[in-house]
Design a protein around this motif. Structure first.
Motif, short mmCIF file in Angstrom:
data_model
loop_
_atom_site.label_atom_id
_atom_site.label_comp_id
_atom_site.label_asym_id
_atom_site.label_seq_id
_atom_site.Cartn_x
_atom_site.Cartn_y
_atom_site.Cartn_z
N SER A 80 42.23 22.13 -6.76
CA SER A 80 40.96 21.46 -7.05
C SER A 80 40.60 20.54 -5.89
O SER A 80 41.45 19.83 -5.34
CB SER A 80 41.05 20.64 -8.34
OG SER A 80 41.25 21.51 -9.44
N GLU A 81 39.29 20.53 -5.55
CA GLU A 81 38.83 19.74 -4.42
C GLU A 81 37.51 19.08 -4.81
O GLU A 81 36.68 19.67 -5.49
CB GLU A 81 38.65 20.64 -3.20
CG GLU A 81 38.29 19.89 -1.94
CD GLU A 81 38.11 20.84 -0.77
OE1 GLU A 81 38.99 20.89 0.09
OE2 GLU A 81 37.08 21.55 -0.75
N SER A 82 37.29 17.84 -4.35
CA SER A 82 36.06 17.14 -4.77
C SER A 82 35.53 16.21 -3.68
O SER A 82 35.04 15.13 -3.97
CB SER A 82 36.35 16.31 -6.03
OG SER A 82 37.37 15.37 -5.77
N ASP A 94 31.59 14.37 -6.88
CA ASP A 94 32.64 13.75 -7.70
C ASP A 94 33.29 14.76 -8.62
O ASP A 94 34.39 14.54 -9.12
CB ASP A 94 32.02 12.61 -8.53
CG ASP A 94 31.56 11.47 -7.63
OD1 ASP A 94 32.13 11.35 -6.52
OD2 ASP A 94 30.65 10.73 -8.03
N LYS A 95 32.61 15.85 -8.88
CA LYS A 95 33.13 16.86 -9.80
C LYS A 95 34.23 17.68 -9.12
O LYS A 95 34.08 18.11 -7.99
CB LYS A 95 31.99 17.78 -10.25
CG LYS A 95 32.40 18.82 -11.26
CD LYS A 95 31.22 19.71 -11.61
CE LYS A 95 31.64 20.81 -12.59
NZ LYS A 95 30.51 21.71 -12.90
N LYS A 96 35.31 17.89 -9.88
CA LYS A 96 36.41 18.72 -9.37
C LYS A 96 35.95 20.18 -9.34
O LYS A 96 35.43 20.69 -10.32
CB LYS A 96 37.65 18.59 -10.26
CG LYS A 96 38.33 17.24 -10.19
CD LYS A 96 39.20 17.14 -8.95
CE LYS A 96 39.98 15.84 -8.94
NZ LYS A 96 40.83 15.72 -7.73
N ARG A 97 36.18 20.84 -8.24
CA ARG A 97 35.79 22.24 -8.09
C ARG A 97 37.03 23.05 -7.72
O ARG A 97 37.78 22.70 -6.81
CB ARG A 97 34.74 22.39 -6.99
CG ARG A 97 33.51 21.56 -7.22
CD ARG A 97 32.63 21.55 -5.98
NE ARG A 97 31.98 22.83 -5.75
CZ ARG A 97 31.43 23.18 -4.61
NH1 ARG A 97 31.47 22.36 -3.57
NH2 ARG A 97 30.86 24.36 -4.47
N GLU A 98 37.22 24.15 -8.47
CA GLU A 98 38.38 25.00 -8.19
C GLU A 98 38.14 25.79 -6.90
O GLU A 98 37.09 26.41 -6.73
CB GLU A 98 38.64 25.96 -9.34
CG GLU A 98 39.92 26.78 -9.17
CD GLU A 98 40.21 27.66 -10.35
OE1 GLU A 98 40.33 28.89 -10.16
OE2 GLU A 98 40.32 27.12 -11.48
#
Length: 631
Positions: free
Chosen positions: A292-294, A298-302
């Motif tokens: 996961s990267e953000s 601010d939202k975590k993105r796979e």
């Protein structure tokens, strides 16, 4: 007339496609109707799998391209360094040459000092590069880093691997040339491993009989290349949606799209992710990683990234894609599915019926065309088969007649001596009888001579009779036996022509066609005899060698007739090709030999020209090689 098997084949061609098309259409329609609902779920899974696979392949390809670019730059670093060193020395050489041209009338010591003063303060390669000068005795005339070391002799100076690199400089001066050199020298630093590979270039300056040179540590040059590569990658990342990231084994982020926007590197990639990236690079050399990267929102993105290792630089490079793009594609696909769901069943039925009818018509037409073509081609094939049979029979008959002619000649030579002995003995008996001096001992001796000669004649007939037996059955025999038998049949002519046959035979058992192999051996030996006969050679030789290789028998037959002309060597196995006069050659002996070995005996017959040595004498000629399976 068509045979039963041909009629069945035509019926199969005609009706099988029809039955297959109807059955397949019914089956496909039935399956599609039953799996109407499941189809869309599978499509979504297929899209997800395809998207993931495609994206993985895309980022892997991109990483591979950058990897190849980096490796190329790394591998070319020494070549680039050499090119740069040579350019730098050429610049120094030009400076020195211009100084000399402007001061020709001055003493050479003064000119040398002017050159040293001009080159002493020149620096390049970010201040690491400098020039040095040596004379033919190995004296260091210019060393800008430490003037106290100048005007001292270093001819016996050697590097950490016991290499006398100053001697290379002296050699360059002596040879009046230029040269590259590589040695291992220590840096003036506190590094644990101070010894590094250094590349230098020396160029002879003829006016003063000195060399001008410079050098650079390869790892220093590689570090500058690293910096250039990172600048290039970060520049590409700014203008590209897909970006490359680089971390080193010390967990430093060297390249990333957000490197200039975000001050804290932990906000780009946290330590856990960096450790996983490094572990994949170190342990697996390459692989995929999902995390996961953000850093953008601010939202975590796979995200899934492909990681690849650059071991010698302790780098891990990678590129990734976000899964949220897949969700947009799936939503769009569901909307499209709902629109066509109502018409799905009707459309499938209509399409299925239409396609089935069209395919049936096409199938009937093609079947009829195939039938016509089949009958037509069958007739053509039978005609060609008959022609080939006639041709093969004619060639076989001509080969037999040619062989028989050769054998009659051999029989003549084999019989000449025994007949002469019989004639001599009979004449002796008659003369002694007329003069009344014939005694029992002389009579018995002459009669014994006649009897022995008669037995030899009988044996000769048996040998030739066995050769002409039409035996097509395989049998066990050895290489010694088959070669002795073949040579015995033709030995008389070879003795008459003063041709020496030298043998180096490894006695090997094989299961093959005896008479057919004898025919091939006689054809090759006779061909060698003919070539040796027409050449003016003092010592005529045929060398026969047999041995086993890779479960094959190899028979090599060489002569010293000077070899086969390169323009015709590829044609000598062709039917009716001959270099002899029309009355002396038919051109089918070697052709039939090739046919016998390849078709009947599952072997190979080749020819080439080769050198060979016997009793410390060198010869050159044709080399026929027979390769046969042992069983």
């Amino acid at each position: 007339m068509l045979r039963k098997s041909e009629k069945r084949l035509l019926q199969l061609i005609k009706y099988a496609p029809i039955i297959f098309i109807i059955s397949l259409s019914l089956l496909i329609t039935y399956i599609l109707l039953l799996n109407n609902q499941a189809y869309y779920k599978k499509e979504i899974r297929k899209i997800e799998t395809s998207f993931t696979h495609q994206k993985k392949e895309e980022i892997k390809l991109e990483v591979e391209k950058f990897y190849q670019y980096i490796i190329y730059q790394k591998n070319k670093s020494e070549d680039k360094l050499k090119h740069e060193l040579k350019e730098r020395v050429n610049e120094a050489y030009n400076i020195a040459h211009n100084i000399y041209l402007e001061n020709k009338d001055k003493d050479k010591k003064i000119i040398l000092k002017m050159i040293k003063d001009a080159l002493r303060n020149i620096r390049f390669n970010e201040g690491r590069g400098y020039y040095f000068i040596h004379d033919i005795k190995g004296n260091n005339l210019l060393y800008p880093l430490n003037q106290n070391l100048e005007n001292k002799n270093y001819i016996n100076l050697k590097d950490k691997k016991e290499y006398f690199f100053v001697k290379k400089i002296v050699e360059t001066i002596k040879n009046k040339t230029e040269s590259f050199d590589t040695y291992y020298w220590s840096k003036p630093s506190k590094e644990e491993n101070r010894v590094h590979k250094k590349v230098s270039f020396y160029k002879y300056f003829p006016v003063l009989n000195i060399s001008i040179g410079t050098g650079e540590y390869l790892n220093d040059f590689e570090n500058s290349i690293k910096r250039d590569i990172l600048k290039y990658i970060n520049k590409i990342n700014k203008i590209n949606d897909k970006y490359l990231f680089i971390v080193d084994y010390k967990k430093n982020i060297l390249g990333h799209k957000a490197l200039e926007k975000i001050n804290k590197k932990s906000e780009i990639l946290n330590d856990d992710i960096i450790v996983k990236i490094i572990n994949i690079a170190k342990n697996k050399k390459e692989g995929f990683l999902t995390y996961s990267e953000s850093f953008i929102t601010d939202k975590k993105r796979e995200k899934t990234s492909f990681i690849k290792n650059i071991p010698k630089w302790h780098w891990a490079i990678g590129m990734g894609f976000y899964k949220d793009k897949l969700e947009i594609i799936i939503k769009q696909k569901k909307k499209e599915a709902n629109k066509i769901k109502k018409q799905y069943i009707i459309n499938i039925l209509l399409i299925s019926i239409t396609i089935t009818l069209v395919l049936l018509l096409i199938s009937c037409y093609i079947s009829n065309q195939i039938k016509k073509k089949f009958i037509k081609y069958k007739e053509i094939i039978y005609k060609e088969i008959d022609k080939n049979k006639q041709k093969d029979n004619l060639l076989t008959q001509q080969s037999k007649m040619a062989t028989m002619g050769e054998m009659i000649g051999n029989i003549t030579h084999q019989w000449r001596q025994p007949l002469s002995l019989i004639s001599t003995a009979a004449s002796s008996i008659k003369i002694q009888k007329e003069f009344g001096i014939l005694n029992d001992k002389d009579l018995n001796d002459d009669l014994k001579m006649i009897t022995d000669a008669t037995i030899h004649l009988s044996k000769t007939i048996d040998d030739f009779k066995n050769f002409f037996k039409p035996n097509k059955n395989k049998s066990y025999f050895t290489t010694t036996y088959i070669l002795e038998k073949s040579i015995n049949l033709i030995s008389a002519q070879f003795k008459f022509k003063n041709i020496e046959i030298i043998k180096q035979i490894e006695n090997i058992e094989l299961f093959q066609l005896e008479n057919e192999l004898i025919q091939v051996l006689i054809n090759i030996l006779n061909n060698a005899k003919d070539q040796l006969t027409i050449k003016d050679i003092e010592h005529k030789i045929i060398f026969i060698k047999t041995y086993k290789k890779d479960e094959q028998l190899i028979i090599s037959i060489k002569d010293n007739a000077g070899g086969i002309n390169k323009e015709i060597i590829d044609k000598i196995f062709d039917a009716y090709f001959t270099t002899k006069e029309t009355e002396n050659g038919t051109g089918i002996g070697l052709y039939m030999s090739k046919e016998i070995i390849s078709r009947h005996m599952r072997g190979e017959l080749i020819v080439k020209n080769s050198n060979f040595e016997i009793k410390q004498k060198k010869y050159y000629g044709a080399n026929f090689i027979i390769k046969l399976p042992l069983y």
